[in-house]
Design a protein around this motif. Sequence first.
Motif, PDB file in Angstrom:
ATOM      1  N   GLN A   1      -2.375  33.965   2.103  1.00  0.00           N
ATOM      2  CA  GLN A   1      -1.048  34.203   1.537  1.00  0.00           C
ATOM      3  C   GLN A   1      -0.843  35.663   1.156  1.00  0.00           C
ATOM      4  O   GLN A   1       0.275  36.179   1.208  1.00  0.00           O
ATOM      5  CB  GLN A   1      -0.840  33.316   0.309  1.00  0.00           C
ATOM      6  N   ALA A   2      -1.922  36.337   0.799  1.00  0.00           N
ATOM      7  CA  ALA A   2      -1.810  37.735   0.381  1.00  0.00           C
ATOM      8  C   ALA A   2      -1.278  38.626   1.495  1.00  0.00           C
ATOM      9  O   ALA A   2      -0.756  39.713   1.241  1.00  0.00           O
ATOM     10  CB  ALA A   2      -3.175  38.243  -0.082  1.00  0.00           C
ATOM     11  N   TYR A   3      -1.413  38.159   2.755  1.00  0.00           N
ATOM     12  CA  TYR A   3      -0.967  38.963   3.896  1.00  0.00           C
ATOM     13  C   TYR A   3       0.372  38.484   4.460  1.00  0.00           C
ATOM     14  O   TYR A   3       0.757  38.849   5.564  1.00  0.00           O
ATOM     15  CB  TYR A   3      -2.031  38.935   4.996  1.00  0.00           C
ATOM     16  N   MET A   4       1.080  37.656   3.699  1.00  0.00           N
ATOM     17  CA  MET A   4       2.352  37.101   4.165  1.00  0.00           C
ATOM     18  C   MET A   4       3.512  38.064   3.931  1.00  0.00           C
ATOM     19  O   MET A   4       4.569  37.670   3.462  1.00  0.00           O
ATOM     20  CB  MET A   4       2.648  35.784   3.432  1.00  0.00           C
ATOM     21  N   GLY A   5       3.323  39.305   4.259  1.00  0.00           N
ATOM     22  CA  GLY A   5       4.373  40.284   4.037  1.00  0.00           C
ATOM     23  C   GLY A   5       5.257  40.469   5.257  1.00  0.00           C
ATOM     24  O   GLY A   5       5.201  39.712   6.230  1.00  0.00           O
ATOM     25  N   GLU A   6       6.052  41.518   5.207  1.00  0.00           N
ATOM     26  CA  GLU A   6       7.014  41.791   6.270  1.00  0.00           C
ATOM     27  C   GLU A   6       6.328  42.000   7.614  1.00  0.00           C
ATOM     28  O   GLU A   6       6.828  41.550   8.651  1.00  0.00           O
ATOM     29  CB  GLU A   6       7.832  43.031   5.905  1.00  0.00           C
ATOM     30  N   ASN A   7       5.168  42.654   7.620  1.00  0.00           N
ATOM     31  CA  ASN A   7       4.465  42.900   8.882  1.00  0.00           C
ATOM     32  C   ASN A   7       4.046  41.601   9.553  1.00  0.00           C
ATOM     33  O   ASN A   7       4.109  41.477  10.782  1.00  0.00           O
ATOM     34  CB  ASN A   7       3.233  43.777   8.639  1.00  0.00           C
ATOM     35  N   PHE A   8       3.616  40.621   8.740  1.00  0.00           N
ATOM     36  CA  PHE A   8       3.211  39.342   9.325  1.00  0.00           C
ATOM     37  C   PHE A   8       4.404  38.636   9.961  1.00  0.00           C
ATOM     38  O   PHE A   8       4.297  38.092  11.060  1.00  0.00           O
ATOM     39  CB  PHE A   8       2.581  38.436   8.269  1.00  0.00           C
ATOM     40  N   TYR A   9       5.549  38.649   9.279  1.00  0.00           N
ATOM     41  CA  TYR A   9       6.724  37.974   9.826  1.00  0.00           C
ATOM     42  C   TYR A   9       7.201  38.652  11.109  1.00  0.00           C
ATOM     43  O   TYR A   9       7.642  37.988  12.046  1.00  0.00           O
ATOM     44  CB  TYR A   9       7.843  37.933   8.785  1.00  0.00           C
ATOM     45  N   ARG A  10       7.091  39.968  11.166  1.00  0.00           N
ATOM     46  CA  ARG A  10       7.433  40.673  12.405  1.00  0.00           C
ATOM     47  C   ARG A  10       6.479  40.270  13.523  1.00  0.00           C
ATOM     48  O   ARG A  10       6.892  40.060  14.663  1.00  0.00           O
ATOM     49  CB  ARG A  10       7.365  42.188  12.183  1.00  0.00           C
ATOM     50  N   TRP A  11       5.187  40.200  13.175  1.00  0.00           N
ATOM     51  CA  TRP A  11       4.179  39.784  14.155  1.00  0.00           C
ATOM     52  C   TRP A  11       4.490  38.386  14.676  1.00  0.00           C
ATOM     53  O   TRP A  11       4.462  38.137  15.892  1.00  0.00           O
ATOM     54  CB  TRP A  11       2.791  39.809  13.512  1.00  0.00           C
ATOM     55  N   LEU A  12       4.800  37.471  13.760  1.00  0.00           N
ATOM     56  CA  LEU A  12       5.071  36.090  14.139  1.00  0.00           C
ATOM     57  C   LEU A  12       6.315  36.000  15.017  1.00  0.00           C
ATOM     58  O   LEU A  12       6.315  35.323  16.059  1.00  0.00           O
ATOM     59  CB  LEU A  12       5.243  35.239  12.880  1.00  0.00           C
ATOM     60  N   TYR A  13       7.375  36.691  14.643  1.00  0.00           N
ATOM     61  CA  TYR A  13       8.614  36.674  15.428  1.00  0.00           C
ATOM     62  C   TYR A  13       8.386  37.245  16.824  1.00  0.00           C
ATOM     63  O   TYR A  13       8.797  36.653  17.828  1.00  0.00           O
ATOM     64  CB  TYR A  13       9.705  37.476  14.708  1.00  0.00           C
ATOM     65  N   THR A  14       7.723  38.395  16.884  1.00  0.00           N
ATOM     66  CA  THR A  14       7.482  39.032  18.184  1.00  0.00           C
ATOM     67  C   THR A  14       6.632  38.138  19.078  1.00  0.00           C
ATOM     68  O   THR A  14       6.901  37.999  20.273  1.00  0.00           O
ATOM     69  CB  THR A  14       6.795  40.397  17.994  1.00  0.00           C
ATOM     70  N   SER A  15       5.606  37.518  18.506  1.00  0.00           N
ATOM     71  CA  SER A  15       4.718  36.659  19.291  1.00  0.00           C
ATOM     72  C   SER A  15       5.463  35.448  19.840  1.00  0.00           C
ATOM     73  O   SER A  15       5.341  35.104  21.023  1.00  0.00           O
ATOM     74  CB  SER A  15       3.538  36.200  18.429  1.00  0.00           C
ATOM     75  N   ILE A  16       6.236  34.789  18.995  1.00  0.00           N
ATOM     76  CA  ILE A  16       6.961  33.586  19.416  1.00  0.00           C
ATOM     77  C   ILE A  16       7.968  33.909  20.510  1.00  0.00           C
ATOM     78  O   ILE A  16       8.123  33.160  21.480  1.00  0.00           O
ATOM     79  CB  ILE A  16       7.657  32.931  18.202  1.00  0.00           C
ATOM     80  N   THR A  17       8.630  35.040  20.386  1.00  0.00           N
ATOM     81  CA  THR A  17       9.699  35.377  21.337  1.00  0.00           C
ATOM     82  C   THR A  17       9.179  35.957  22.647  1.00  0.00           C
ATOM     83  O   THR A  17       9.975  36.336  23.511  1.00  0.00           O
ATOM     84  CB  THR A  17      10.703  36.358  20.700  1.00  0.00           C
ATOM     85  N   ARG A  18       7.864  36.017  22.836  1.00  0.00           N
ATOM     86  CA  ARG A  18       7.320  36.396  24.151  1.00  0.00           C
ATOM     87  C   ARG A  18       7.466  35.243  25.141  1.00  0.00           C
ATOM     88  O   ARG A  18       7.330  35.437  26.345  1.00  0.00           O
ATOM     89  CB  ARG A  18       5.838  36.773  24.055  1.00  0.00           C
ATOM     90  N   SER A  19       7.725  34.044  24.640  1.00  0.00           N
ATOM     91  CA  SER A  19       7.821  32.860  25.493  1.00  0.00           C
ATOM     92  C   SER A  19       9.248  32.672  25.994  1.00  0.00           C
ATOM     93  O   SER A  19      10.194  32.683  25.206  1.00  0.00           O
ATOM     94  CB  SER A  19       7.390  31.616  24.708  1.00  0.00           C
ATOM     95  N   SER A  20       9.381  32.476  27.311  1.00  0.00           N
ATOM     96  CA  SER A  20      10.705  32.221  27.884  1.00  0.00           C
ATOM     97  C   SER A  20      10.953  30.733  28.120  1.00  0.00           C
ATOM     98  O   SER A  20      12.100  30.319  28.290  1.00  0.00           O
ATOM     99  CB  SER A  20      10.868  32.977  29.206  1.00  0.00           C
ATOM    100  N   GLU A  21       9.874  29.918  28.124  1.00  0.00           N
ATOM    101  CA  GLU A  21      10.063  28.488  28.388  1.00  0.00           C
ATOM    102  C   GLU A  21       9.286  27.585  27.437  1.00  0.00           C
ATOM    103  O   GLU A  21       9.859  26.695  26.823  1.00  0.00           O
ATOM    104  CB  GLU A  21       9.682  28.161  29.846  1.00  0.00           C
ATOM    105  N   ARG A  22       7.976  27.800  27.328  1.00  0.00           N
ATOM    106  CA  ARG A  22       7.155  26.880  26.538  1.00  0.00           C
ATOM    107  C   ARG A  22       6.243  27.650  25.586  1.00  0.00           C
ATOM    108  O   ARG A  22       5.703  28.695  25.938  1.00  0.00           O
ATOM    109  CB  ARG A  22       6.305  25.999  27.469  1.00  0.00           C
ATOM    110  N   LEU A  23       6.074  27.084  24.389  1.00  0.00           N
ATOM    111  CA  LEU A  23       5.246  27.696  23.352  1.00  0.00           C
ATOM    112  C   LEU A  23       4.260  26.666  22.818  1.00  0.00           C
ATOM    113  O   LEU A  23       4.645  25.557  22.447  1.00  0.00           O
ATOM    114  CB  LEU A  23       6.128  28.216  22.212  1.00  0.00           C
ATOM    115  N   TRP A  24       2.979  27.051  22.802  1.00  0.00           N
ATOM    116  CA  TRP A  24       1.936  26.230  22.193  1.00  0.00           C
ATOM    117  C   TRP A  24       1.452  26.933  20.928  1.00  0.00           C
ATOM    118  O   TRP A  24       1.137  28.132  20.964  1.00  0.00           O
ATOM    119  CB  TRP A  24       0.750  26.051  23.135  1.00  0.00           C
ATOM    120  N   LEU A  25       1.389  26.213  19.827  1.00  0.00           N
ATOM    121  CA  LEU A  25       0.882  26.746  18.566  1.00  0.00           C
ATOM    122  C   LEU A  25      -0.521  26.187  18.371  1.00  0.00           C
ATOM    123  O   LEU A  25      -0.709  24.990  18.166  1.00  0.00           O
ATOM    124  CB  LEU A  25       1.806  26.341  17.416  1.00  0.00           C
ATOM    125  N   VAL A  26      -1.502  27.072  18.467  1.00  0.00           N
ATOM    126  CA  VAL A  26      -2.908  26.659  18.499  1.00  0.00           C
ATOM    127  C   VAL A  26      -3.490  26.675  17.087  1.00  0.00           C
ATOM    128  O   VAL A  26      -3.425  27.692  16.390  1.00  0.00           O
ATOM    129  CB  VAL A  26      -3.724  27.595  19.418  1.00  0.00           C
TER     130      VAL A  26
END
Length: 250
Positions: free
Chosen positions: A213-238
């Motif tokens: 939780q200590a790393y749940m800052g703005e950089n993490f949310y940017r990382w998460l958004y950028t990673s998710i939006t690399r997918s054009s069709e299917r996304l697996w959350l491992v």
Amino acid sequence: DTGDYPKLHINGFADVKRITGTELIDEIGDAYRRDGMEETIVISRSNKRVNAYNNGIRNRVLYREEELSTGDILMITKNNYFWVEGFENLDFLANGEFVEVMRVKGEEVMYGFRFCNVLLYHRDYDIEFEAKIIMDVLHTEVPGLSRAQNDLLFANVMEDYADISQKRLRYKKVKENPYFNALQVKYGYAVTCHKAQGGEWRNVFLDLGYVQQAYMGENFYRWLYTSITRSSERLWLVNLPDDFVALPKI
């Protein structure tokens, strides 16, 4: 308190799937067969985990025992102007671009480093070209040669031109040397989010890893958004922690 974790609404979306690590190998294999390796990527948060994924995919999905094989996908980790000189519409090989190994022509040891001569295919430009790649970079947890390694390679190559009296001309010879200009590459089946920026794949497998939780800052949310939006069709959350999953509305 887990209230600070982002809540992902994944229920009811056919193109988003939550899987465990034990399911990952089969799911990647299915994605390769359906859409091809060039349309499938694993994104993870650290170079160490990326290396583990790349080695695991080569061993357990592709069954490749050689360190480098025909058909391997490689990612360039440092801009290189040497090997595509003379090609129209391609000034250089850019950091983050992907190439496919068409033929492995043999390895050699020079200047204290390991090199491999290969024929590569650049899908984006539809060209084949020959190159040397430096094998020492493939398995490291940093993107390319360290400063010390680069200095060592430079010094060792420079010794070959000790008979040239002018330092400027010796320096020019080093800059034209194919070993000094060897491509720095990594396996291209798994990458960090930083390397995935600007890319898009039909199939994205996203591994968040262990997140405090200590790393749940703005950089993490940017990382998460950028990673998710690399997918054009299917996304697996491992191995997605339960704390990240929004409860379905009743």
